[in-house]
Scaffold this motif. Structure first.
Motif, PDB file in Angstrom:
ATOM      1  N   PHE A 120       7.832   4.308  14.828  1.00  0.00           N
ATOM      2  CA  PHE A 120       9.028   4.570  14.020  1.00  0.00           C
ATOM      3  C   PHE A 120       9.261   6.084  13.887  1.00  0.00           C
ATOM      4  CE2 PHE A 120       7.673   0.555  11.487  1.00  0.00           C
ATOM      5  CZ  PHE A 120       8.076  -0.269  12.516  1.00  0.00           C
ATOM      6  N   LEU A 121       8.176   6.824  13.694  1.00  0.00           N
ATOM      7  CA  LEU A 121       8.291   8.274  13.548  1.00  0.00           C
ATOM      8  C   LEU A 121       8.730   8.934  14.855  1.00  0.00           C
ATOM      9  CD1 LEU A 121       5.182   9.009  11.295  1.00  0.00           C
ATOM     10  CD2 LEU A 121       7.612   9.085  10.631  1.00  0.00           C
ATOM     11  N   ILE A 122       8.256   8.429  15.981  1.00  0.00           N
ATOM     12  CA  ILE A 122       8.715   8.957  17.270  1.00  0.00           C
ATOM     13  C   ILE A 122      10.230   8.798  17.369  1.00  0.00           C
ATOM     14  CG2 ILE A 122       8.710   8.571  19.777  1.00  0.00           C
ATOM     15  CD1 ILE A 122       5.694   7.871  19.501  1.00  0.00           C
ATOM     16  N   TYR A 123      10.711   7.629  16.961  1.00  0.00           N
ATOM     17  CA  TYR A 123      12.159   7.413  16.962  1.00  0.00           C
ATOM     18  C   TYR A 123      12.835   8.442  16.049  1.00  0.00           C
ATOM     19  CZ  TYR A 123      16.779   5.532  16.368  1.00  0.00           C
ATOM     20  OH  TYR A 123      18.141   5.400  16.342  1.00  0.00           O
ATOM     21  N   GLY A 124      12.320   8.582  14.838  1.00  0.00           N
ATOM     22  CA  GLY A 124      12.926   9.491  13.872  1.00  0.00           C
ATOM     23  C   GLY A 124      12.971  10.926  14.346  1.00  0.00           C
ATOM     24  N   PHE A 125      11.851  11.421  14.866  1.00  0.00           N
ATOM     25  CA  PHE A 125      11.820  12.802  15.325  1.00  0.00           C
ATOM     26  C   PHE A 125      12.599  12.985  16.626  1.00  0.00           C
ATOM     27  CE2 PHE A 125       7.948  13.000  12.612  1.00  0.00           C
ATOM     28  CZ  PHE A 125       8.401  13.995  11.756  1.00  0.00           C
ATOM     29  N   GLY A 126      12.665  11.946  17.439  1.00  0.00           N
ATOM     30  CA  GLY A 126      13.379  12.052  18.714  1.00  0.00           C
ATOM     31  C   GLY A 126      14.875  11.841  18.613  1.00  0.00           C
ATOM     32  N   PHE A 127      15.286  10.913  17.735  1.00  0.00           N
ATOM     33  CA  PHE A 127      16.702  10.549  17.659  1.00  0.00           C
ATOM     34  C   PHE A 127      17.322  10.842  16.294  1.00  0.00           C
ATOM     35  CE2 PHE A 127      14.803   7.578  20.776  1.00  0.00           C
ATOM     36  CZ  PHE A 127      15.539   7.935  21.895  1.00  0.00           C
ATOM     37  N   GLY A 128      16.515  11.159  15.333  1.00  0.00           N
ATOM     38  CA  GLY A 128      17.007  11.419  13.986  1.00  0.00           C
ATOM     39  C   GLY A 128      16.628  10.292  13.035  1.00  0.00           C
ATOM     40  N   PHE A 129      16.508  10.637  11.789  1.00  0.00           N
ATOM     41  CA  PHE A 129      16.079   9.679  10.766  1.00  0.00           C
ATOM     42  C   PHE A 129      17.263   9.028  10.049  1.00  0.00           C
ATOM     43  CE2 PHE A 129      12.175  12.095  11.302  1.00  0.00           C
ATOM     44  CZ  PHE A 129      11.206  11.109  11.199  1.00  0.00           C
ATOM     45  N   THR A 130      18.467   9.269  10.524  1.00  0.00           N
ATOM     46  CA  THR A 130      19.661   8.760   9.854  1.00  0.00           C
ATOM     47  C   THR A 130      19.603   7.249   9.661  1.00  0.00           C
ATOM     48  OG1 THR A 130      20.929  10.530  10.882  1.00  0.00           O
ATOM     49  CG2 THR A 130      22.174   8.733   9.896  1.00  0.00           C
ATOM     50  N   GLU A 131      19.248   6.510  10.704  1.00  0.00           N
ATOM     51  CA  GLU A 131      19.219   5.046  10.618  1.00  0.00           C
ATOM     52  C   GLU A 131      18.019   4.537   9.819  1.00  0.00           C
ATOM     53  OE1 GLU A 131      19.368   6.595  13.637  1.00  0.00           O
ATOM     54  OE2 GLU A 131      21.397   6.169  14.325  1.00  0.00           O
ATOM     55  N   LEU A 132      16.967   5.342   9.761  1.00  0.00           N
ATOM     56  CA  LEU A 132      15.744   4.919   9.070  1.00  0.00           C
ATOM     57  C   LEU A 132      15.843   5.334   7.600  1.00  0.00           C
ATOM     58  CD1 LEU A 132      13.111   5.879  11.797  1.00  0.00           C
ATOM     59  CD2 LEU A 132      14.386   3.747  11.522  1.00  0.00           C
ATOM     60  N   THR A 133      16.583   4.538   6.861  1.00  0.00           N
ATOM     61  CA  THR A 133      16.892   4.829   5.463  1.00  0.00           C
ATOM     62  C   THR A 133      15.693   4.536   4.557  1.00  0.00           C
ATOM     63  OG1 THR A 133      17.687   2.588   5.104  1.00  0.00           O
ATOM     64  CG2 THR A 133      19.319   4.219   5.867  1.00  0.00           C
ATOM     65  N   VAL A 134      15.872   4.827   3.294  1.00  0.00           N
ATOM     66  CA  VAL A 134      14.826   4.561   2.305  1.00  0.00           C
ATOM     67  C   VAL A 134      14.499   3.071   2.275  1.00  0.00           C
ATOM     68  CG1 VAL A 134      14.293   4.593  -0.168  1.00  0.00           C
ATOM     69  CG2 VAL A 134      15.399   6.560   0.890  1.00  0.00           C
ATOM     70  N   SER A 135      15.520   2.224   2.357  1.00  0.00           N
ATOM     71  CA  SER A 135      15.262   0.781   2.341  1.00  0.00           C
ATOM     72  C   SER A 135      14.420   0.360   3.548  1.00  0.00           C
ATOM     73  CB  SER A 135      16.568  -0.021   2.284  1.00  0.00           C
ATOM     74  OG  SER A 135      17.340   0.178   3.451  1.00  0.00           O
ATOM     75  N   PHE A 136      14.646   0.991   4.698  1.00  0.00           N
ATOM     76  CA  PHE A 136      13.826   0.706   5.884  1.00  0.00           C
ATOM     77  C   PHE A 136      12.360   1.007   5.587  1.00  0.00           C
ATOM     78  CE2 PHE A 136      11.542   2.499   9.508  1.00  0.00           C
ATOM     79  CZ  PHE A 136      11.562   1.430  10.379  1.00  0.00           C
ATOM     80  N   TRP A 137      12.092   2.185   5.033  1.00  0.00           N
ATOM     81  CA  TRP A 137      10.706   2.594   4.768  1.00  0.00           C
ATOM     82  C   TRP A 137      10.063   1.744   3.676  1.00  0.00           C
ATOM     83  CZ3 TRP A 137       8.401   4.925   8.460  1.00  0.00           C
ATOM     84  CH2 TRP A 137       9.115   5.757   9.314  1.00  0.00           C
ATOM     85  N   VAL A 138      10.835   1.311   2.701  1.00  0.00           N
ATOM     86  CA  VAL A 138      10.299   0.427   1.648  1.00  0.00           C
ATOM     87  C   VAL A 138       9.894  -0.916   2.267  1.00  0.00           C
ATOM     88  CG1 VAL A 138      10.913  -0.886  -0.430  1.00  0.00           C
ATOM     89  CG2 VAL A 138      11.506   1.542  -0.265  1.00  0.00           C
ATOM     90  N   ILE A 139      10.761  -1.465   3.097  1.00  0.00           N
ATOM     91  CA  ILE A 139      10.456  -2.739   3.762  1.00  0.00           C
ATOM     92  C   ILE A 139       9.205  -2.596   4.623  1.00  0.00           C
ATOM     93  CG2 ILE A 139      11.261  -4.374   5.525  1.00  0.00           C
ATOM     94  CD1 ILE A 139      14.146  -3.812   4.442  1.00  0.00           C
ATOM     95  N   GLN A 140       9.129  -1.513   5.378  1.00  0.00           N
ATOM     96  CA  GLN A 140       7.970  -1.297   6.246  1.00  0.00           C
ATOM     97  C   GLN A 140       6.697  -1.097   5.424  1.00  0.00           C
ATOM     98  OE1 GLN A 140       8.174  -2.192   9.115  1.00  0.00           O
ATOM     99  NE2 GLN A 140      10.228  -1.808   9.841  1.00  0.00           N
ATOM    100  N   ALA A 141       6.802  -0.400   4.305  1.00  0.00           N
ATOM    101  CA  ALA A 141       5.630  -0.204   3.432  1.00  0.00           C
ATOM    102  C   ALA A 141       5.114  -1.545   2.906  1.00  0.00           C
ATOM    103  CB  ALA A 141       5.987   0.729   2.278  1.00  0.00           C
ATOM    104  N   ILE A 142       6.034  -2.420   2.552  1.00  0.00           N
ATOM    105  CA  ILE A 142       5.641  -3.754   2.087  1.00  0.00           C
ATOM    106  C   ILE A 142       4.903  -4.500   3.195  1.00  0.00           C
ATOM    107  CG2 ILE A 142       6.531  -6.026   1.396  1.00  0.00           C
ATOM    108  CD1 ILE A 142       8.777  -4.418  -0.116  1.00  0.00           C
ATOM    109  N   PHE A 143       5.424  -4.408   4.413  1.00  0.00           N
ATOM    110  CA  PHE A 143       4.757  -5.052   5.553  1.00  0.00           C
ATOM    111  C   PHE A 143       3.373  -4.447   5.811  1.00  0.00           C
ATOM    112  CE2 PHE A 143       8.901  -6.802   7.087  1.00  0.00           C
ATOM    113  CZ  PHE A 143       8.483  -8.115   7.222  1.00  0.00           C
ATOM    114  N   VAL A 144       3.242  -3.133   5.701  1.00  0.00           N
ATOM    115  CA  VAL A 144       1.945  -2.483   5.928  1.00  0.00           C
ATOM    116  C   VAL A 144       0.929  -2.974   4.897  1.00  0.00           C
ATOM    117  CG1 VAL A 144       0.714  -0.277   5.842  1.00  0.00           C
ATOM    118  CG2 VAL A 144       2.852  -0.464   7.124  1.00  0.00           C
ATOM    119  N   ILE A 145       1.345  -3.036   3.653  1.00  0.00           N
ATOM    120  CA  ILE A 145       0.452  -3.555   2.599  1.00  0.00           C
ATOM    121  C   ILE A 145       0.070  -4.999   2.919  1.00  0.00           C
ATOM    122  CG2 ILE A 145       0.345  -4.220   0.157  1.00  0.00           C
ATOM    123  CD1 ILE A 145       2.193  -1.709  -0.354  1.00  0.00           C
TER     124      ILE A 145
END
Length: 160
Positions: free
Chosen positions: A35-60
């Motif tokens: 996900f970070l490769i995408y963000g640094f390569g293409f920008g973090f615009t699409e990877l919103t706060v809700s995206f990271w919250v959902i992913q954090a829940i999945f990681v837990i």
């Protein structure tokens, strides 16, 4: 450059799934790296706060699934704490000693021997606990695989 970035992301995702067979491979961190490769390569615009919250829940969820499912199946069959530790050792060592099948054989054998030798249980009880460890490993891998796949689906939905 786009092809290289997407290739790196795909490699991260594929290696993360290899973590289902080789538990020492950090599956969740590899997905996050993708996900970070995408963000640094293409920008973090699409990877919103809700995206990271959902992913954090999945990681837990990924980190707790393994422990909870394995513990439940061993506990349900009357396994000891020593069997859980032996199973963990078998999970880590097994895939490297016997790639593929070692993931199931070593935890199974280690749980049986631990229960028989240390906990002085009968062969029947020891084998039952060994079977419980294998069922726990398989169940956990299936659930983690589904969770990882959902993480990637969420990623794709956000970036497409």
């Amino acid at each position: 450059m786009t092809i290289i970035l997407w290739s790196l992301i795909a490699v991260c995702f594929l290696v993360a799934f290899a973590g289902l067979v080789y538990p020492v491979i950090p599956s969740a961190p590899l997905l996050i790296i993708g996900f970070l490769i995408y963000g640094f390569g293409f920008g973090f615009t699409e990877l919103t706060v809700s995206f990271w919250v959902i992913q954090a829940i999945f990681v837990i969820l990924l980190f707790t699934l393994d422990y909870l499912v394995s513990s439940y199946t061993v506990d349900r069959r009357g396994g000891s704490q020593a069997a859980k530790i032996a199973t963990t050792v078998g999970l880590i060592a097994g895939p490297f000693i016997l790639p593929g099948i070692g993931l199931l054989i070593f935890p199974f054998v280690f749980a049986i021997l631990t229960e028989k030798i240390i906990s002085k249980k009968t062969w029947k009880d020891s084998v039952s606990i060994g079977i419980g460890t294998v069922l726990g490993i398989l169940s956990s891998a299936l659930l983690k695989g589904i969770a990882m796949l959902l993480m990637i689906v969420v990623f794709i939905l956000y970036v497409v």
